[in-house]
Design an enzyme around this catalytic site. Sequence first.
Site, mmCIF file in Angstrom:
data_model
loop_
_atom_site.group_PDB
_atom_site.id
_atom_site.type_symbol
_atom_site.label_atom_id
_atom_site.label_comp_id
_atom_site.label_asym_id
_atom_site.label_seq_id
_atom_site.Cartn_x
_atom_site.Cartn_y
_atom_site.Cartn_z
ATOM 1 N N ASN A 7 0.868 -1.181 0.000
ATOM 2 C CA ASN A 7 0.000 0.000 0.000
ATOM 3 C C ASN A 7 0.905 1.231 0.000
ATOM 4 O OD1 ASN A 7 -1.823 2.011 0.477
ATOM 5 N ND2 ASN A 7 -2.673 1.140 2.359
ATOM 6 N N ARG A 90 -2.678 -1.963 -3.361
ATOM 7 C CA ARG A 90 -3.846 -1.112 -3.171
ATOM 8 C C ARG A 90 -3.696 0.081 -4.106
ATOM 9 N NH1 ARG A 90 -5.950 1.694 2.402
ATOM 10 N NH2 ARG A 90 -7.841 2.523 1.476
ATOM 11 N N HIS A 179 -12.556 3.735 0.043
ATOM 12 C CA HIS A 179 -12.595 2.643 1.049
ATOM 13 C C HIS A 179 -13.338 1.424 0.493
ATOM 14 C CE1 HIS A 179 -12.539 5.971 4.362
ATOM 15 N NE2 HIS A 179 -11.322 5.490 4.223
ATOM 16 N N ARG A 240 -10.757 16.155 7.879
ATOM 17 C CA ARG A 240 -11.480 16.596 6.665
ATOM 18 C C ARG A 240 -12.872 17.090 7.028
ATOM 19 N NH1 ARG A 240 -10.507 11.134 3.486
ATOM 20 N NH2 ARG A 240 -8.399 10.905 4.260
ATOM 21 N N GLY A 331 -11.027 2.102 12.752
ATOM 22 C CA GLY A 331 -10.515 2.507 14.072
ATOM 23 C C GLY A 331 -11.570 2.972 15.054
ATOM 24 N N GLU A 334 -14.725 0.330 15.303
ATOM 25 C CA GLU A 334 -14.452 -0.900 16.059
ATOM 26 C C GLU A 334 -14.166 -0.639 17.527
ATOM 27 O OE1 GLU A 334 -11.288 -3.073 13.995
ATOM 28 O OE2 GLU A 334 -12.246 -2.558 12.096
ATOM 29 N N ASN A 335 -13.669 0.583 17.834
ATOM 30 C CA ASN A 335 -13.116 0.799 19.182
ATOM 31 C C ASN A 335 -13.785 1.868 20.026
ATOM 32 O OD1 ASN A 335 -10.771 -1.039 19.017
ATOM 33 N ND2 ASN A 335 -10.208 0.312 17.324
ATOM 34 N N GLU A 384 -8.233 -4.694 5.372
ATOM 35 C CA GLU A 384 -8.045 -4.381 3.948
ATOM 36 C C GLU A 384 -6.928 -5.216 3.331
ATOM 37 O OE1 GLU A 384 -8.337 -0.134 5.083
ATOM 38 O OE2 GLU A 384 -9.328 0.090 3.155
HETATM 39 P P1 AMP Z 1 -8.128 4.014 11.096
HETATM 40 O O1 AMP Z 1 -8.012 5.142 10.126
HETATM 41 O O2 AMP Z 1 -9.181 3.022 10.753
HETATM 42 O O3 AMP Z 1 -6.791 3.361 11.400
HETATM 43 O O4 AMP Z 1 -8.618 4.663 12.471
HETATM 44 C C1 AMP Z 1 -7.743 5.479 13.241
HETATM 45 C C2 AMP Z 1 -8.574 6.247 14.270
HETATM 46 O O5 AMP Z 1 -9.316 5.335 15.097
HETATM 47 C C3 AMP Z 1 -7.718 7.022 15.270
HETATM 48 O O6 AMP Z 1 -7.339 8.261 14.779
HETATM 49 C C4 AMP Z 1 -8.676 7.170 16.418
HETATM 50 O O7 AMP Z 1 -9.451 8.331 16.211
HETATM 51 C C5 AMP Z 1 -9.593 5.972 16.336
HETATM 52 N N1 AMP Z 1 -9.401 5.039 17.448
HETATM 53 C C6 AMP Z 1 -8.502 4.031 17.553
HETATM 54 N N2 AMP Z 1 -8.623 3.405 18.751
HETATM 55 C C7 AMP Z 1 -9.626 4.029 19.428
HETATM 56 C C8 AMP Z 1 -10.225 3.871 20.713
HETATM 57 N N3 AMP Z 1 -9.833 2.925 21.561
HETATM 58 N N4 AMP Z 1 -11.224 4.728 21.063
HETATM 59 C C9 AMP Z 1 -11.632 5.693 20.209
HETATM 60 N N5 AMP Z 1 -11.103 5.882 18.983
HETATM 61 C C10 AMP Z 1 -10.114 5.085 18.594
#
Ligand code: AMP
Length: 397
Positions: A7, A90, A179, A240, A331, A334-335, A384
Site C-alpha cells: 500500500n 492497493r 474505502h 477533513r 478505528g 471498532e473501538n 483491507e
Molecule cells: P483508522 O483510520 O481506521 O486506522 O482509524 C484510526 C482512528 O481510530 C484514530 O485516529 C482514532 O481516532 C480511532 N481510534 C482508535 N482506537 C480508538 C479507541 N480505543 N477509542 C476511540 N477511537 C479510537
Amino acid sequence: MKVLVINCGSSSLKYQVIDSETEQVQAKGLCERIGIDGRLIYQPTGGEKEVTEAPMPTHTEAIQMVLDALVNEKSGILKSLDEVDAIGHRVLHGGAKITQSCVIDDEVIKVIEECCDLGPLHNPANLKGIYACQRLMPGKPNVAVFDTAFHQTMPTKAFMYGIPYEYYEKYHIRKYGFHGTSHSFVSKETIKFLNLDPDNSRVIVCHLGNGSSISAVKDSKCVDTSMGLTPLEGLVMGTRSGDIDPAVVEYICNKEGKTVSEMLNILNKKSGVYGLTKGLSSDFRDLEAASNEGNKLAEDALDIFSYRVAKTVGSYVAAMNGVDAIAFTAGIGENDPGVRAKVCSYLGYLGIKLDEEKNGTRGQKLVISAADSAKLVAVVPTNEELAIMQETVALVK
Ligand code: AMP
C-alpha cells in the site's frame, strides 16, 4: 500461496506478507520518509520488531529494502523471493473504467495513469510501487485492488452531481467513492456473520476511521456511498470537513486572501473534528478523554460527528427502502463505544436498541444490538490487507 500486499503513499509504504492457506500474516511493516531520508520498520510475526534507518530516495529502494528484510538470513521469513507467488497493490482511483480488481498489464497501468488527475496524491505513488515491484521481481504477477471499484455498481441517480452535464462528459466529474476494499470486505463479512441472504439483503457499512465513509449495500452491491469525486465529501472526519456549502470556499478565500488550493488544504488537513476542537486532536481517544473532563468543544465535535453519521445512515435507509443490518468498522467504528451509542441513539426511530454491555466490548466481531432491537447492529472489523490478498489469489490462482 504467499502474497506480498503493498500500500504505497507518496512518502511511505505499508506491506504485509500473508499466507493464503492459513490467512496468517507472516511479516508486516512500513517504510517511512521515502525521498526524505528513509526508515524501514520490519516486524516478523512472533519475532522482534526491527527499525533500520537508511536512505530511500525512491519507492524502488524502499521496496528493495523490504525484500532484503524478508529474505534476511537472521530474521527473514522467506528463504528466497521465489516463495512470493504474487503481489497485491492497493490502488486509489480506477475511475469509471475499472469495476473490479485486475491483474496488472499495460492497459491497467494506462487507466491508473489516466486517473492520476482524480487521485493526485495516491495514484502516482501507487504506480511507483507497481513499477518498483515489476523491476525487482520480474515475472511475478501484480494485481491492482482499487478503492473505487466496489462503488461502480452505484446507479446514475446516486453518482451524478447536479452540475452541468458537460463536466461529466469532459472531465468525468461524478461521485466515485472510496474505502471500497473495506466496504466490500465488511459487507460480505456482515452478510455471512448475520446469516443474511447475499441476494436479498440491505446492509449499511459505517467505516469510521481517520477517513470515514458509509456505504449502502443492497443484495451485496453498493448502491450509494458518502465519499465523492475525492475522499473529501461526506462525513465530518479526523481532519477533513466532509460536506459543506461550496460557497464557503469563495467566502473565506475573499475574506482571508487565500487561493482555492489553500482552502482545499484547510478542508483536507485542518478541518473535521481537529478543526472543530481548535486543533485539540483528530484522534477520538483524545476527544473522548477531553469530553469526559468537561471540554465542551470535544463534546460538541463528537456529537457533530455522530449526528452526521446518523443522518447519512438515515438517508441510506431511504435509498434502500429499509435496512437489515448496520455494521461499524475501522478505528473508531471498532473501538469507540461512545460514538456507536451516540449514533444509535439518533436511530431510535428505526427501533434500534443497543446492548450496552456488548457495545462496551472492543475490536471483535460482535452483534451489539439488544435482543429486542428492530434492526441488527454489529461491529465487524475490517481487514483491507486480507481483502487485497484474497482478491489477488482469486485472480492469479
Ligand atoms: P483508522 O483510520 O481506521 O486506522 O482509524 C484510526 C482512528 O481510530 C484514530 O485516529 C482514532 O481516532 C480511532 N481510534 C482508535 N482506537 C480508538 C479507541 N480505543 N477509542 C476511540 N477511537 C479510537
